[in-house]
Design a protein around this motif. Structure first.
Motif: not given
Length: 242
Positions: A34-35, A172-174, A196-197, A214-221
């Motif tokens: 998904a990511m 990819a739909l998001l 979503g990220l 931490f994991s959420g913010l890292r993927q968002l960045v």
């Protein structure tokens, strides 16, 4: 017969902890698929949006990226897992043949392995002898000890392909979803994709034991940076071509 009340009872071991699924189970391929779909399609759409195209073009671009990426992921995952499974099965055939032709040598090999791990030679030989009585059990033990695999738990190429297709398509739909419900600006798609990220990154924390924020913010960045770079490149290319 009277029971001696002073006699200590036999203690029973009780497990007071549980281990996480370090292999990732179903969560790892689902989250990372998904990511991947989110990042790649968001970057694709922002890159195209940088050249000032219409909303209709962006929707077509997003759906094309979803379809192409999902099928590509599924095909790649199927081929990868099928090739790995075929290799493992070939090695199992070799081990099965050796157990049939040279059972004594294979028994000594297993006993030597136990000795190398600190078991006394006589005990190691006896354990190897008893475990080698059943041919299928002997194959399973040799596969685990020598190849590091469990013959009964080989991955399915179809399951791997299906999960990769579904998770990539969902991610990819998001970025496309806001346009499908009437949005005409890129920002709703970007905001939904970034949420979503962050959610995918937070879900990864279940595997890595990191803090969810931490994991959420890292993927968002990381995902936001990819989208930003492709938007700038799309703007530059669109200006140059125009």
């Amino acid at each position: 017969m009277a029971v001696d009340q002073d006699q200590p009872s036999t203690p029973h071991h009780v497990a007071h902890h549980e281990h996480r699924d370090v292999s990732g189970g179903w969560l790892r391929p689902a989250v990372f698929g998904a990511m991947d779909g989110l990042v790649s399609n968001l970057a694709l759409m922002t890159g195209v949006a940088g050249s000032a195209v219409s909303s209709q073009t962006l929707v077509i671009t997003g759906l094309a990226g979803l379809t192409a990426g999902a099928f590509s992921m599924a095909a790649g995952e199927y081929t990868s897992v099928a090739s790995q499974r075929e290799l493992v099965e070939a090695e199992l055939d070799v081990e099965r043949l050796e157990l049939h032709r040279n059972p004594a040598d294979e028994l000594l090999e297993l006993a030597s392995l136990y000795v190398s791990r600190g078991v006394e030679p006589e005990l190691a030989h006896e354990v190897a002898r008893q475990m080698s009585k059943d041919p299928e059990q002997a194959l399973e033990i040799h596969a685990r000890e020598e190849l590091g695999i469990d013959p009964g738990e080989l991955p399915s190429p179809l399951v791997a392909a299906g999960s990769s297709f579904g998770s990539f398509a969902l991610g990819a739909l998001l970025p496309v979803l806001p346009y499908l419900v009437g949005a005409h600006s890129l920002w709703p798609a970007v905001l939904l994709a970034l949420v979503g990220l962050f959610a995918c990154g937070a879900a990864v924390a279940r595997i890595t034991a990191r803090s969810w924020w931490f994991s959420g913010l890292r993927q968002l960045v990381l995902g936001g940076a990819a989208a930003g770079v492709t938007f700038v490149l799309g703007t530059l290319f669109g200006t140059a071509v125009g």
